[in-house]
Design an enzyme around this catalytic site. Structure first.
Site, PDB file in Angstrom:
ATOM      1  N   CYS A   1     -33.955  -1.751 -14.968  1.00 41.32           N
ATOM      2  CA  CYS A   1     -32.829  -1.253 -14.509  1.00 41.32           C
ATOM      3  C   CYS A   1     -32.961  -0.303 -13.009  1.00 41.32           C
ATOM      4  O   CYS A   1     -32.267  -0.084 -12.219  1.00 41.32           O
ATOM      5  CB  CYS A   1     -31.905  -0.418 -15.400  1.00 41.32           C
ATOM      6  SG  CYS A   1     -31.214  -1.187 -16.661  1.00 41.32           S
TER       7      CYS A   1
ATOM      8  N   ASP B   1     -17.168   1.928 -15.757  1.00 42.23           N
ATOM      9  CA  ASP B   1     -17.517   1.681 -17.350  1.00 42.23           C
ATOM     10  C   ASP B   1     -18.626   0.820 -17.630  1.00 42.23           C
ATOM     11  O   ASP B   1     -19.081  -0.008 -16.708  1.00 42.23           O
ATOM     12  CB  ASP B   1     -16.260   1.713 -18.147  1.00 42.23           C
ATOM     13  CG  ASP B   1     -16.226   2.623 -19.164  1.00 42.23           C
ATOM     14  OD1 ASP B   1     -17.380   2.633 -19.907  1.00 42.23           O
ATOM     15  OD2 ASP B   1     -15.281   2.972 -19.691  1.00 42.23           O
ATOM     16  N   ASP B   2     -19.200   0.701 -18.874  1.00 40.12           N
ATOM     17  CA  ASP B   2     -20.172  -0.334 -19.380  1.00 40.12           C
ATOM     18  C   ASP B   2     -19.762  -1.561 -19.293  1.00 40.12           C
ATOM     19  O   ASP B   2     -20.626  -2.498 -19.194  1.00 40.12           O
ATOM     20  CB  ASP B   2     -20.694   0.373 -20.597  1.00 40.12           C
ATOM     21  CG  ASP B   2     -21.293   1.675 -20.427  1.00 40.12           C
ATOM     22  OD1 ASP B   2     -22.359   1.944 -19.586  1.00 40.12           O
ATOM     23  OD2 ASP B   2     -20.893   2.716 -21.027  1.00 40.12           O
TER      24      ASP B   2
ATOM     25  N   ASP C   1     -25.867  -8.246 -17.552  1.00 42.27           N
ATOM     26  CA  ASP C   1     -26.823  -7.268 -16.940  1.00 42.27           C
ATOM     27  C   ASP C   1     -28.250  -8.280 -17.164  1.00 42.27           C
ATOM     28  O   ASP C   1     -28.392  -9.010 -17.932  1.00 42.27           O
ATOM     29  CB  ASP C   1     -27.167  -6.261 -18.090  1.00 42.27           C
ATOM     30  CG  ASP C   1     -27.453  -4.912 -17.253  1.00 42.27           C
ATOM     31  OD1 ASP C   1     -28.371  -5.243 -16.258  1.00 42.27           O
ATOM     32  OD2 ASP C   1     -26.842  -3.818 -17.557  1.00 42.27           O
TER      33      ASP C   1
ATOM     34  N   ASP D   1     -24.465  -2.455 -23.560  1.00 42.34           N
ATOM     35  CA  ASP D   1     -23.168  -2.075 -22.996  1.00 42.34           C
ATOM     36  C   ASP D   1     -21.908  -2.542 -23.821  1.00 42.34           C
ATOM     37  O   ASP D   1     -20.967  -1.993 -24.033  1.00 42.34           O
ATOM     38  CB  ASP D   1     -22.901  -3.076 -21.558  1.00 42.34           C
ATOM     39  CG  ASP D   1     -23.758  -2.504 -20.553  1.00 42.34           C
ATOM     40  OD1 ASP D   1     -24.021  -1.354 -20.673  1.00 42.34           O
ATOM     41  OD2 ASP D   1     -23.925  -2.865 -19.689  1.00 42.34           O
TER      42      ASP D   1
ATOM     43  N   GLY E   1     -25.726 -20.584 -21.055  1.00 43.86           N
ATOM     44  CA  GLY E   1     -26.095 -19.886 -19.953  1.00 43.86           C
ATOM     45  C   GLY E   1     -26.046 -20.483 -18.793  1.00 43.86           C
ATOM     46  O   GLY E   1     -25.481 -21.963 -18.539  1.00 43.86           O
ATOM     47  N   HIS E   2     -26.948 -20.212 -17.960  1.00 46.34           N
ATOM     48  CA  HIS E   2     -27.246 -20.754 -16.592  1.00 46.34           C
ATOM     49  C   HIS E   2     -28.456 -20.462 -16.140  1.00 46.34           C
ATOM     50  O   HIS E   2     -28.921 -19.501 -16.241  1.00 46.34           O
ATOM     51  CB  HIS E   2     -26.263 -20.224 -15.471  1.00 46.34           C
ATOM     52  CG  HIS E   2     -26.085 -21.234 -14.332  1.00 46.34           C
ATOM     53  ND1 HIS E   2     -25.999 -22.577 -14.081  1.00 46.34           N
ATOM     54  CD2 HIS E   2     -26.627 -20.808 -13.052  1.00 46.34           C
ATOM     55  CE1 HIS E   2     -25.894 -22.729 -12.964  1.00 46.34           C
ATOM     56  NE2 HIS E   2     -26.454 -21.559 -12.209  1.00 46.34           N
TER      57      HIS E   2
ATOM     58  N   ASP F   1     -24.074   4.374 -21.965  1.00 39.77           N
ATOM     59  CA  ASP F   1     -25.479   4.391 -21.884  1.00 39.77           C
ATOM     60  C   ASP F   1     -26.050   4.642 -20.665  1.00 39.77           C
ATOM     61  O   ASP F   1     -25.474   4.647 -19.682  1.00 39.77           O
ATOM     62  CB  ASP F   1     -25.900   3.238 -22.480  1.00 39.77           C
ATOM     63  CG  ASP F   1     -25.473   1.930 -21.671  1.00 39.77           C
ATOM     64  OD1 ASP F   1     -24.919   2.032 -20.665  1.00 39.77           O
ATOM     65  OD2 ASP F   1     -26.117   0.832 -22.024  1.00 39.77           O
TER      66      ASP F   1
END
Length: 354
Positions: free
Chosen positions: A21, A54-55, A72, A95, A143-144, A231
Protein backbone atom coordinates in the site's frame (compact mmCIF):
# COMPACT_ATOMS: atom_id res chain seq x y z
CA UNK A 1 16.44 -17.51 -22.98
CA UNK A 2 12.86 -17.29 -21.67
CA UNK A 3 11.69 -16.82 -18.09
CA UNK A 4 10.70 -20.51 -18.01
CA UNK A 5 14.28 -21.68 -18.51
CA UNK A 6 16.89 -22.02 -15.80
CA UNK A 7 18.18 -18.43 -15.50
CA UNK A 8 17.73 -17.11 -11.95
CA UNK A 9 14.72 -14.86 -11.56
CA UNK A 10 15.01 -11.40 -10.03
CA UNK A 11 13.58 -10.65 -6.60
CA UNK A 12 9.94 -9.62 -6.91
CA UNK A 13 10.57 -6.42 -4.96
CA UNK A 14 13.32 -5.46 -7.44
CA UNK A 15 10.75 -5.31 -10.23
CA UNK A 16 8.70 -2.47 -8.72
CA UNK A 17 9.40 1.11 -7.68
CA UNK A 18 7.24 0.68 -4.57
CA UNK A 19 5.55 -2.08 -2.66
CA UNK A 20 2.24 -2.88 -0.98
CA UNK A 21 0.00 0.00 0.00
CA UNK A 22 3.05 2.26 -0.07
CA UNK A 23 2.36 2.40 -3.83
CA UNK A 24 -0.72 4.53 -3.26
CA UNK A 25 -0.90 7.98 -4.80
CA UNK A 26 -0.34 10.54 -2.04
CA UNK A 27 -3.62 11.69 -0.41
CA UNK A 28 -3.31 15.33 -1.47
CA UNK A 29 -2.49 14.43 -5.07
CA UNK A 30 -5.38 11.96 -5.21
CA UNK A 31 -7.81 14.56 -3.84
CA UNK A 32 -6.66 17.03 -6.47
CA UNK A 33 -7.15 14.51 -9.26
CA UNK A 34 -10.63 13.58 -8.07
CA UNK A 35 -11.67 17.23 -7.70
CA UNK A 36 -10.93 17.76 -11.38
CA UNK A 37 -13.09 14.85 -12.56
CA UNK A 38 -16.56 15.57 -13.89
CA UNK A 39 -19.51 15.11 -11.48
CA UNK A 40 -21.71 12.07 -12.03
CA UNK A 41 -25.39 11.31 -11.74
CA UNK A 42 -25.75 9.04 -8.70
CA UNK A 43 -28.66 6.63 -8.22
CA UNK A 44 -30.59 6.84 -4.97
CA UNK A 45 -29.71 3.19 -4.32
CA UNK A 46 -26.05 4.16 -3.88
CA UNK A 47 -25.59 4.22 -0.11
CA UNK A 48 -21.85 4.89 -0.11
CA UNK A 49 -19.87 6.46 -2.94
CA UNK A 50 -16.59 8.35 -2.99
CA UNK A 51 -17.78 11.38 -1.03
CA UNK A 52 -15.89 10.54 2.18
CA UNK A 53 -13.06 8.36 0.82
CA UNK A 54 -14.70 5.30 2.33
CA UNK A 55 -13.34 1.77 1.96
CA UNK A 56 -15.87 0.49 -0.61
CA UNK A 57 -18.97 1.44 -2.58
CA UNK A 58 -22.32 0.19 -1.30
CA UNK A 59 -25.43 -0.26 -3.47
CA UNK A 60 -28.83 -1.17 -2.02
CA UNK A 61 -30.33 -4.21 -3.76
CA UNK A 62 -33.46 -4.51 -1.65
CA UNK A 63 -34.67 -3.92 1.91
CA UNK A 64 -32.41 -6.60 3.36
CA UNK A 65 -29.37 -6.66 1.09
CA UNK A 66 -26.77 -4.19 -0.13
CA UNK A 67 -23.89 -5.02 -2.46
CA UNK A 68 -20.43 -3.90 -1.35
CA UNK A 69 -17.80 -3.52 -4.08
CA UNK A 70 -14.12 -2.64 -3.86
CA UNK A 71 -10.82 -3.19 -5.63
CA UNK A 72 -7.25 -3.13 -4.42
CA UNK A 73 -3.99 -4.10 -6.10
CA UNK A 74 -0.33 -3.24 -5.75
CA UNK A 75 3.26 -4.22 -6.43
CA UNK A 76 5.23 -6.73 -4.32
CA UNK A 77 5.94 -6.01 -0.69
CA UNK A 78 7.83 -9.32 -0.30
CA UNK A 79 9.82 -11.60 -2.59
CA UNK A 80 8.05 -14.90 -1.95
CA UNK A 81 5.38 -15.18 -4.69
CA UNK A 82 2.88 -17.13 -2.59
CA UNK A 83 3.20 -14.72 0.34
CA UNK A 84 2.78 -11.75 -2.01
CA UNK A 85 -0.43 -13.21 -3.44
CA UNK A 86 -1.83 -13.92 0.03
CA UNK A 87 -1.04 -10.41 1.27
CA UNK A 88 -2.52 -8.66 -1.77
CA UNK A 89 -5.74 -10.68 -1.64
CA UNK A 90 -6.12 -10.29 2.14
CA UNK A 91 -5.67 -6.55 1.75
CA UNK A 92 -8.37 -6.31 -0.93
CA UNK A 93 -10.89 -8.37 1.02
CA UNK A 94 -10.28 -6.18 4.08
CA UNK A 95 -12.31 -3.34 2.58
CA UNK A 96 -15.39 -5.59 2.55
CA UNK A 97 -14.99 -6.34 6.25
CA UNK A 98 -14.37 -2.64 6.95
CA UNK A 99 -17.89 -1.83 5.70
CA UNK A 100 -19.37 -4.43 8.06
CA UNK A 101 -20.06 -6.82 5.17
CA UNK A 102 -19.34 -10.47 4.46
CA UNK A 103 -17.37 -11.24 1.27
CA UNK A 104 -19.06 -13.42 -1.35
CA UNK A 105 -16.63 -13.62 -4.31
CA UNK A 106 -13.69 -11.97 -6.02
CA UNK A 107 -12.10 -11.32 -9.41
CA UNK A 108 -8.33 -11.26 -9.91
CA UNK A 109 -6.38 -8.30 -11.34
CA UNK A 110 -3.08 -9.52 -12.76
CA UNK A 111 -0.25 -7.59 -14.39
CA UNK A 112 2.96 -9.57 -14.92
CA UNK A 113 6.24 -9.17 -16.87
CA UNK A 114 5.79 -12.51 -18.61
CA UNK A 115 9.24 -12.43 -20.24
CA UNK A 116 10.91 -11.92 -16.87
CA UNK A 117 9.01 -14.18 -14.49
CA UNK A 118 8.36 -17.86 -15.05
CA UNK A 119 4.86 -19.25 -15.36
CA UNK A 120 5.55 -21.15 -12.15
CA UNK A 121 6.27 -17.95 -10.22
CA UNK A 122 3.20 -16.21 -11.62
CA UNK A 123 1.14 -19.28 -10.76
CA UNK A 124 2.37 -19.18 -7.17
CA UNK A 125 1.24 -15.55 -6.85
CA UNK A 126 -2.22 -16.51 -8.05
CA UNK A 127 -2.26 -19.56 -5.77
CA UNK A 128 -1.43 -17.31 -2.82
CA UNK A 129 -4.36 -15.05 -3.67
CA UNK A 130 -6.68 -18.02 -3.96
CA UNK A 131 -5.48 -19.32 -0.59
CA UNK A 132 -6.43 -16.01 1.07
CA UNK A 133 -9.81 -16.02 -0.67
CA UNK A 134 -10.41 -19.61 0.42
CA UNK A 135 -9.61 -18.60 4.01
CA UNK A 136 -12.30 -15.92 3.66
CA UNK A 137 -14.70 -18.56 2.33
CA UNK A 138 -15.05 -17.11 -1.16
CA UNK A 139 -14.05 -18.14 -4.70
CA UNK A 140 -11.94 -16.20 -7.19
CA UNK A 141 -14.21 -16.57 -10.20
CA UNK A 142 -12.32 -14.78 -12.98
CA UNK A 143 -10.57 -11.50 -13.61
CA UNK A 144 -8.29 -9.79 -16.08
CA UNK A 145 -4.59 -10.06 -16.89
CA UNK A 146 -2.08 -7.95 -18.82
CA UNK A 147 1.60 -8.16 -19.74
CA UNK A 148 3.09 -5.46 -17.51
CA UNK A 149 6.55 -4.01 -16.90
CA UNK A 150 6.00 -4.24 -13.13
CA UNK A 151 4.44 -7.02 -11.07
CA UNK A 152 0.86 -6.12 -10.09
CA UNK A 153 -1.68 -8.30 -8.31
CA UNK A 154 -4.92 -7.74 -6.42
CA UNK A 155 -8.63 -8.42 -6.38
CA UNK A 156 -12.01 -6.95 -7.08
CA UNK A 157 -13.92 -8.07 -3.98
CA UNK A 158 -17.70 -8.20 -3.55
CA UNK A 159 -19.73 -8.62 -0.39
CA UNK A 160 -23.22 -8.39 1.08
CA UNK A 161 -24.51 -6.52 4.10
CA UNK A 162 -27.90 -5.48 5.48
CA UNK A 163 -28.43 -1.81 4.50
CA UNK A 164 -29.00 -0.90 8.16
CA UNK A 165 -25.67 -2.42 9.19
CA UNK A 166 -23.40 -0.59 6.73
CA UNK A 167 -20.58 1.01 8.71
CA UNK A 168 -19.20 4.15 7.09
CA UNK A 169 -15.93 5.78 8.06
CA UNK A 170 -17.78 9.09 8.50
CA UNK A 171 -20.20 8.28 11.32
CA UNK A 172 -18.01 8.66 14.40
CA UNK A 173 -19.62 10.50 17.32
CA UNK A 174 -18.21 12.83 19.98
CA UNK A 175 -17.18 10.83 23.03
CA UNK A 176 -16.50 7.65 21.05
CA UNK A 177 -13.45 5.59 21.86
CA UNK A 178 -11.03 4.67 19.07
CA UNK A 179 -9.90 1.03 18.97
CA UNK A 180 -7.13 -0.23 16.70
CA UNK A 181 -7.22 -3.91 15.71
CA UNK A 182 -3.67 -4.61 14.46
CA UNK A 183 -0.26 -3.25 15.46
CA UNK A 184 1.40 -0.76 13.12
CA UNK A 185 4.80 -0.88 11.44
CA UNK A 186 4.30 -2.98 8.30
CA UNK A 187 5.70 -0.23 6.09
CA UNK A 188 8.87 0.04 8.17
CA UNK A 189 9.25 -3.75 8.09
CA UNK A 190 8.87 -3.84 4.31
CA UNK A 191 11.46 -1.06 3.89
CA UNK A 192 13.88 -3.02 6.08
CA UNK A 193 13.18 -6.20 4.13
CA UNK A 194 14.22 -4.58 0.84
CA UNK A 195 17.60 -3.79 2.43
CA UNK A 196 17.98 -7.26 4.02
CA UNK A 197 17.71 -5.69 7.48
CA UNK A 198 14.62 -7.53 8.73
CA UNK A 199 15.12 -10.51 11.02
CA UNK A 200 13.59 -13.91 10.26
CA UNK A 201 11.30 -13.45 13.26
CA UNK A 202 10.28 -10.03 11.99
CA UNK A 203 9.50 -11.40 8.54
CA UNK A 204 7.37 -14.20 9.98
CA UNK A 205 5.47 -11.68 12.12
CA UNK A 206 4.92 -9.38 9.13
CA UNK A 207 3.52 -12.23 7.04
CA UNK A 208 1.23 -13.36 9.87
CA UNK A 209 -0.05 -9.81 10.35
CA UNK A 210 -0.60 -8.93 6.69
CA UNK A 211 -2.37 -12.21 5.90
CA UNK A 212 -4.71 -12.03 8.91
CA UNK A 213 -8.21 -11.39 7.58
CA UNK A 214 -10.19 -8.64 9.33
CA UNK A 215 -13.00 -11.07 10.08
CA UNK A 216 -14.40 -9.17 13.11
CA UNK A 217 -15.93 -6.59 10.74
CA UNK A 218 -19.41 -8.08 10.21
CA UNK A 219 -19.88 -8.88 13.92
CA UNK A 220 -18.64 -5.43 14.92
CA UNK A 221 -21.25 -3.94 12.60
CA UNK A 222 -23.96 -5.75 14.51
CA UNK A 223 -23.01 -4.06 17.81
CA UNK A 224 -25.26 -1.01 18.36
CA UNK A 225 -22.43 0.89 20.01
CA UNK A 226 -20.12 0.67 16.99
CA UNK A 227 -20.62 3.84 14.98
CA UNK A 228 -17.81 3.93 12.40
CA UNK A 229 -15.32 1.51 10.84
CA UNK A 230 -12.38 1.79 8.49
CA UNK A 231 -9.10 -0.03 7.93
CA UNK A 232 -5.68 1.53 8.25
CA UNK A 233 -3.71 1.05 5.04
CA UNK A 234 -1.54 3.18 2.74
CA UNK A 235 -2.23 6.61 4.23
CA UNK A 236 -1.08 5.51 7.69
CA UNK A 237 -2.90 5.78 11.00
CA UNK A 238 -3.06 9.58 10.90
CA UNK A 239 -4.36 9.66 7.32
CA UNK A 240 -7.16 7.18 7.78
CA UNK A 241 -8.16 8.68 11.12
CA UNK A 242 -8.30 12.08 9.42
CA UNK A 243 -10.65 10.65 6.80
CA UNK A 244 -12.87 9.46 9.65
CA UNK A 245 -12.97 12.74 11.54
CA UNK A 246 -13.32 14.92 8.45
CA UNK A 247 -16.39 12.98 7.38
CA UNK A 248 -17.77 13.00 10.91
CA UNK A 249 -17.14 16.70 11.48
CA UNK A 250 -15.16 16.08 14.67
CA UNK A 251 -11.56 16.05 15.82
CA UNK A 252 -9.80 13.14 17.51
CA UNK A 253 -7.19 12.72 20.23
CA UNK A 254 -4.64 9.92 19.94
CA UNK A 255 -2.91 8.53 23.03
CA UNK A 256 0.39 7.82 21.31
CA UNK A 257 1.72 5.70 24.17
CA UNK A 258 -1.18 3.25 23.71
CA UNK A 259 -0.83 2.75 19.93
CA UNK A 260 0.37 -0.84 19.30
CA UNK A 261 3.44 -1.46 17.12
CA UNK A 262 5.30 -4.44 15.77
CA UNK A 263 8.19 -5.34 18.06
CA UNK A 264 11.04 -4.14 15.80
CA UNK A 265 9.23 -1.16 14.25
CA UNK A 266 10.77 1.64 16.33
CA UNK A 267 14.32 0.28 16.17
CA UNK A 268 14.08 -0.19 12.41
CA UNK A 269 12.62 3.31 11.97
CA UNK A 270 15.46 4.75 14.06
CA UNK A 271 17.89 2.94 11.76
CA UNK A 272 16.38 4.81 8.79
CA UNK A 273 13.99 2.20 7.40
CA UNK A 274 11.10 4.59 6.75
CA UNK A 275 9.28 4.49 3.40
CA UNK A 276 9.05 7.34 0.94
CA UNK A 277 5.27 7.04 1.18
CA UNK A 278 5.47 8.08 4.82
CA UNK A 279 6.96 11.42 3.83
CA UNK A 280 4.40 11.89 1.05
CA UNK A 281 1.63 11.17 3.54
CA UNK A 282 2.93 13.84 5.93
CA UNK A 283 3.25 16.39 3.14
CA UNK A 284 -0.38 15.71 2.24
CA UNK A 285 -2.01 16.07 5.65
CA UNK A 286 0.58 17.12 8.23
CA UNK A 287 -1.04 20.55 8.65
CA UNK A 288 -4.10 18.80 10.10
CA UNK A 289 -2.13 16.90 12.76
CA UNK A 290 -1.16 18.57 16.07
CA UNK A 291 1.93 16.87 17.49
CA UNK A 292 2.70 16.52 21.19
CA UNK A 293 5.85 18.04 22.69
CA UNK A 294 8.84 15.79 22.18
CA UNK A 295 7.30 14.05 19.17
CA UNK A 296 10.31 12.98 17.09
CA UNK A 297 10.82 12.45 13.36
CA UNK A 298 10.78 8.71 14.04
CA UNK A 299 7.41 9.08 15.77
CA UNK A 300 6.15 11.03 12.77
CA UNK A 301 7.40 8.31 10.47
CA UNK A 302 5.49 5.69 12.44
CA UNK A 303 2.35 7.83 12.60
CA UNK A 304 2.32 8.11 8.80
CA UNK A 305 3.73 4.62 8.08
CA UNK A 306 1.78 3.05 5.18
CA UNK A 307 0.18 -0.19 6.31
CA UNK A 308 -0.43 -3.05 3.92
CA UNK A 309 -3.42 -5.17 4.92
CA UNK A 310 -3.67 -3.16 8.12
CA UNK A 311 -6.13 -3.49 10.97
CA UNK A 312 -9.63 -2.19 11.54
CA UNK A 313 -10.05 1.16 13.25
CA UNK A 314 -13.27 1.28 15.26
CA UNK A 315 -15.14 4.29 16.66
CA UNK A 316 -17.53 3.11 19.35
CA UNK A 317 -19.47 4.28 22.38
CA UNK A 318 -17.55 3.84 25.67
CA UNK A 319 -20.06 1.24 26.89
CA UNK A 320 -19.30 -0.90 23.81
CA UNK A 321 -15.58 -1.03 24.58
CA UNK A 322 -15.55 -4.42 26.30
CA UNK A 323 -17.72 -6.04 23.62
CA UNK A 324 -15.50 -4.69 20.83
CA UNK A 325 -12.30 -5.87 22.50
CA UNK A 326 -13.86 -9.27 23.26
CA UNK A 327 -14.81 -9.67 19.59
CA UNK A 328 -11.30 -8.84 18.46
CA UNK A 329 -9.87 -11.31 20.97
CA UNK A 330 -12.26 -14.05 19.84
CA UNK A 331 -10.96 -13.62 16.27
CA UNK A 332 -7.31 -13.79 17.30
CA UNK A 333 -6.44 -10.08 17.41
CA UNK A 334 -4.45 -10.04 20.63
CA UNK A 335 -3.05 -6.51 20.14
CA UNK A 336 -6.41 -4.71 19.79
CA UNK A 337 -6.64 -1.80 22.22
CA UNK A 338 -8.07 1.67 22.84
CA UNK A 339 -5.82 4.32 21.30
CA UNK A 340 -7.83 7.52 21.65
CA UNK A 341 -11.19 9.26 21.52
CA UNK A 342 -13.39 11.36 19.26
CA UNK A 343 -13.75 14.98 20.37
CA UNK A 344 -16.49 17.57 19.99
CA UNK A 345 -17.66 18.76 16.54
CA UNK A 346 -15.20 21.03 14.79
CA UNK A 347 -15.25 23.19 11.68
CA UNK A 348 -11.61 22.21 11.13
CA UNK A 349 -11.23 18.54 12.13
CA UNK A 350 -7.80 17.65 13.46
CA UNK A 351 -5.91 14.71 14.88
CA UNK A 352 -4.29 15.73 18.16
CA UNK A 353 -1.42 13.69 19.58
CA UNK A 354 -1.34 13.39 23.36
Amino acid sequence: MTADQTAPEPRLTSLSHGGGCGCKIAPAVLSEILRETAPMMLPEELLVGRENADDAAVYRLNDSQALVATTDFFMPIVDDPHDFGRIAATNAISDIYAMGARPIMALALVGMPVNVLSRQTIGRILDGGQAAAQAAGIPVVGGHSIDSVEVIYGLVALGLVHPDLVKKNASARPGDLLIQGKPLGAGVYSAALKKDALSAEGYARMIALTTQLNTPGPELAELPGVHALTDVTGFGLAGHLLEMVRGSGCSARLDWAQVPFLAEARALAEAGHITGASGRNWMSYGSEVFLADGFSEVDRGLLTDPQTSGGLLVSCAPDARDDVLALFAAHGFADACVIGEVLEPSESPRVILA
